[in-house]
Design an enzyme around this catalytic site. Structure first.
Site, short mmCIF file in Angstrom:
data_model
loop_
_atom_site.label_atom_id
_atom_site.label_comp_id
_atom_site.label_asym_id
_atom_site.label_seq_id
_atom_site.Cartn_x
_atom_site.Cartn_y
_atom_site.Cartn_z
N TYR A 377 8.75 -16.50 27.13
CA TYR A 377 9.38 -15.94 25.77
C TYR A 377 10.53 -17.61 25.35
CZ TYR A 377 7.08 -11.76 26.04
OH TYR A 377 6.15 -10.35 25.85
N PHE A 380 10.03 -19.95 23.66
CA PHE A 380 10.36 -20.27 22.57
C PHE A 380 10.99 -19.34 21.92
CE2 PHE A 380 5.54 -18.40 23.55
CZ PHE A 380 4.59 -19.54 23.44
N LYS A 386 12.93 -22.06 13.81
CA LYS A 386 11.74 -20.18 13.37
C LYS A 386 12.08 -19.66 13.35
CE LYS A 386 9.11 -19.42 17.23
NZ LYS A 386 8.82 -18.70 18.49
N TYR A 387 13.35 -19.13 13.80
CA TYR A 387 13.76 -17.76 14.25
C TYR A 387 14.93 -18.19 12.63
CZ TYR A 387 12.00 -17.01 18.23
OH TYR A 387 11.00 -16.67 19.22
N GLU A 493 7.32 -3.36 21.39
CA GLU A 493 6.25 -4.12 22.47
C GLU A 493 5.84 -4.10 23.28
OE1 GLU A 493 5.25 -7.75 24.76
OE2 GLU A 493 6.60 -7.67 22.69
N ASP A 521 1.97 -0.77 22.84
CA ASP A 521 0.64 -1.56 22.18
C ASP A 521 1.26 -0.72 20.66
OD1 ASP A 521 -1.39 -2.48 20.87
OD2 ASP A 521 -2.33 -2.67 23.07
N MET A 522 1.12 -1.73 19.59
CA MET A 522 1.34 -1.36 18.62
C MET A 522 -0.15 -1.25 17.45
SD MET A 522 0.67 -5.69 16.21
CE MET A 522 1.65 -6.11 17.34
N GLU A 537 5.66 -11.87 14.97
CA GLU A 537 5.00 -13.41 15.80
C GLU A 537 3.81 -13.35 16.38
OE1 GLU A 537 8.07 -16.85 18.25
OE2 GLU A 537 8.79 -14.74 17.87
N GLU A 546 -4.51 -16.24 17.67
CA GLU A 546 -4.15 -15.20 18.97
C GLU A 546 -4.12 -13.55 18.01
OE1 GLU A 546 -0.52 -15.97 20.57
OE2 GLU A 546 -1.00 -18.52 20.65
#
Length: 737
Positions: A377, A380, A386-387, A493, A521-522, A537, A546
């Site tokens: 993490y 990234f 990116k952010y 998350e 879990d979404m 993301e 992914e």
């Protein structure tokens, strides 16, 4: 001593020099090291040495083919790393004359055996005398490579081979066979269409003939011989993906500047710069052939024998030198190489950090199956660009929501419902029953209410699915602050360990009242209220690899009608690629599974044979019923005939993503987001390298296959030749759902 103190271009800083046969290796190495060179290339035997005639051994004797005075002699391994051997140029293993052929094969074997015995780092081989037909040469090299563990073989490959020079090289062969061989060569190679130019042969073809017959062995590399005339820039680019170990640079290629110092033409400078950046070493060959002005007289007080140092243009550098190597005839050439090497642009900090990942194979992450470590993490999250892009996308989405709310208030009834619930953190159902009154009847007041200007005004519900340690939550909150909008955020998350980091972030930022943490879990969580913006993301190096489509298709049930998904869409791209390094690394596993696995890799020593082509596109929210994320595409890549023939090792993959509106996030080379490094390209290997003739198109087929529990890719080449379908049924690689 190296061409410069910089280390950002690897072994390219070490330059070598070709020297005559020497009987005193330590003295020779020391003399040329004083001149600046780091290693010497010297013949393994004297020019007049020939192997002994075959004879029947007497009493079991095995006489040595060498005498002490005829061969290169090193009695200490400390010198072996500073010496590269050179095989005799007269060797012709494919001569039409049987006697010459037999003698050449024996000599080649003896010399390679002696070099391996000395423990040399490498041996320079002469170019094939018959570039388009050299099976005996390749057979001897292939046998030798089977017994080598570390010594590299550098095959001399002229970038341009003239027909006339090839004929001249065969003068020692029989005249009748020589003419027949010439006709065969000229008819088979198509010299008129060669990227090397009319009347010339493509040196790459000669290289490919040998290395293909040697099964692309990793210890066999190319030593490119540079001539005064260079082939087209497009054909030179092919060497970026080849196993180039050295550049042989004759002094005759240099020209003299106004002061008489040796310099190179602009195309030659660009060629060296390209190879320097690839970490390729330069070897200077030939005698000094430029009349360099004598050094300026030494400054007063300088030690005896000193002289004023001068630059490549002859201008004094302001200090004196007394090193005897400074007066060496080849010193001006070394100085010029230093000048070219030191003026290369500095490698940026980002590229410096990525250097250890260059051409390093990594299996893509499986974030649905595996919980990432904190260090992953953190890596990234260092991608600031990116952010920034995500923040800009959320900001524009919020501004559009604000503008839409203001516009709708002009025609709305005072009894219409607001776009989101009012303040408070209840279930949301009771808040939706509240109506707007009073000041909300005017556009200005409605805009102020939508912006959350008052404590009791409506807020925008935003969900971050796959929140990780919270960087997207942070970017969204910054965007809301810029837009003057209040957010109610749900951070979803599935990794329970990452939840702790989000808790700490909310505590330190004071956002505990605005952000709800959902440890779930979404795909299975039921949201208490609809979201107007869904941020994720979940992209991989190929966009969808992914499982972003599967995750977002499941999460789009959280969106209110007219809700916004960030990202909105993404497209994968492919290009045929040459990379000897990657092919060898996959081949070293010695199994089928690794050749049927895509890899995330920071491409470095590679060359794209054609421009990228789009492959699969996914959009969110996805209105399809039923949703099917399987895909099939047939792609044809056209190639420039001037680029010459090439070898295909696999396909490089990229993605381009529209976050929102005109905010683009991309690793696709034509549109790559500046200073973004979270994703490296993906590489789909081929089991066997494919020869691609000059101008021939490359056609490939790719499938994205889905089942109840996994997603996988299958791919195959169908032109210029048909090959097997890789990863059938996901037998070697898949992404688990």
């Amino acid at each position: 001593m190296g061409l410069g103190k910089r280390t950002d271009y690897g072994d390219a800083k070490y330059a070598g020099v070709q020297v005559p046969f020497t009987g005193d290796v330590p003295a020779t190495v020391e003399a040329y090291s004083l001149c600046g060179f780091d290693f010497v290339v010297t013949p393994l035997v004297r020019d007049n040495w020939r192997p002994p005639a075959p004879a029947v051994p007497e009493n079991g004797s095995l006489p040595s083919p060498f005498n002490r005075d005829d061969c290169l002699y090193i009695n200490s391994s400390q010198w072996a790393n500073q010496v590269v051997g050179q095989v005799s140029d007269w060797i012709q293993p494919d001569s039409p004359d049987p006697a010459v052929r037999q003698q050449s094969v024996a000599a080649l074997r003896h010399q390679l055996g002696w070099a391996a015995h000395l423990g040399l780092q490498a041996v320079v081989l002469p170019p094939p005398h018959r570039p388009a037909r050299c099976p005996n040469y390749a057979q001897v090299l292939s046998q030798a490579l089977q017994g080598l563990t570390h010594m590299a073989l550098w095959l001399t490959v002229p970038l341009v081979i003239s027909n006339q020079s090839e004929q001249d090289q065969q003068q020692g062969a029989q005249q009748g066979a020589q003419g027949q061989g010439r006709t065969e060569q000229n008819g088979g190679a198509g010299a008129a269409a060669s990227p090397a130019g009319p009347g010339a042969l493509d040196g790459w073809e000669a290289w490919h003939q040998v290395r293909a017959q040697c099964d692309h062995h990793n210890l066999l590399g190319a030593a490119l011989l540079v001539g005064p005339t260079l082939p087209s820039a497009a054909s030179l680019d092919r060497w970026r993906g080849e196993s180039v170990k050295a550049v042989l640079l004759p002094t005759a290629v240099f020209t003299a500047n106004k002061r008489g110092y040796p310099v190179l033409s602009k195309p030659h400078q660009e060629l060296l710069a390209m190879f320097f950046k690839m970490g390729v070493q330069v070897v200077l060959t030939g005698e000094a052939c430029h009349d360099v002005p004598p050094p300026a007289p030494p400054a007063p007080g300088a030690p005896a024998g000193a002289a004023v140092a001068v630059g490549p243009d002859g201008s004094p550098l302001g200090f004196s030198i007394s090193n005897p190597g400074e007066a060496h005839p080849l010193r001006p050439y070394w100085d010029y190489l230093c000048f070219l090497f030191r003026r290369l642009e500095a490698v940026g900090e980002q590229e410096r950090q990525e250097a250890s990942y260059r051409d390093y194979l990594q299996v893509p992450l499986q974030p649905l199956q595996d919980n990432l470590e904190s260090q992953t993490y953190e890596t990234f999250e260092k991608d600031v660009q990116k952010y920034k892009l995500y923040e800009e996308a959320v900001y524009k989405a919020l501004k559009d929501k604000l503008a839409a709310a203001a516009a709708s208030s002009e025609t709305s009834s005072p009894y219409d419902l607001p776009i989101a619930s009012t303040s408070g953190r209840g279930s949301g159902r009771q808040h939706h029953h509240q109506t707007t009154h009073g000041s909300s009847s005017s556009p200005a007041a409605a805009a102020a209410a939508a912006s959350g200007g008052g404590d009791g005004g409506p807020v925008v519900v935003l969900m971050v699915v796959g929140a990780g340690r919270g960087p997207l939550v942070r970017a969204s909150m910054r965007a809301a602050s810029r837009a003057g909008v209040r957010l109610r955020v749900y951070a979803v998350e599935k990794n329970p360990n990452a939840i702790v980091h989000i808790q700490q972030m909310l505590r330190s930022e004071g956002w505990e009242a605005d952000v709800s943490i959902v440890s779930a879990d979404m795909r299975h969580w039921q949201a208490p209220e609809p979201a107007e913006i869904l941020v994720s993301e979940l992209l991989g190096s190929f966009g969808d690899n992914e499982l972003s489509p599967e995750c977002l298709d499941g999460a789009q049930r959280f969106l209110a009608p007219g809700g916004i998904s960030i990202p909105q869409s993404y497209t994968s791209y492919l290009a045929p690629a040459t990379s000897h390094k990657l092919h060898h690394d996959v081949k070293s596993y010695k199994d089928l599974e690794h050749f049927e696995t895509p890899y995330v890799v920071r491409l470095h020593r590679h060359h794209l044979l054609a421009a990228t082509q789009p492959l699969f596109t996914f959009s969110h929210p996805n209105p399809s019923e039923p949703i099917d994320n399987s895909r099939y595409a047939s792609v044809t890549f056209t190639r420039d005939p001037a680029a010459g023939a090439a070898v295909l090792h696999g396909f490089a993959g990229y993605f381009e993503c529209s976050l929102y509106g005109d905010v683009l996030l991309s690793i696709h080379p034509p549109s790559h987001s500046e200073n973004m490094f979270s994703w490296f390209p993906i590489f789909f290997p081929l089991r066997e390298p494919v020869y691609v003739p000059a101008g021939a198109p490359v056609e490939m087929q790719m499938w994205r296959c889905c089942s109840a529990h996994k997603v996988w890719y299958e791919w195959a080449v169908t032109a210029p030749v048909a090959g097997p379908i890789h990863n059938v049924g996901g037998r070697s690689y898949w992404v688990g759902l």
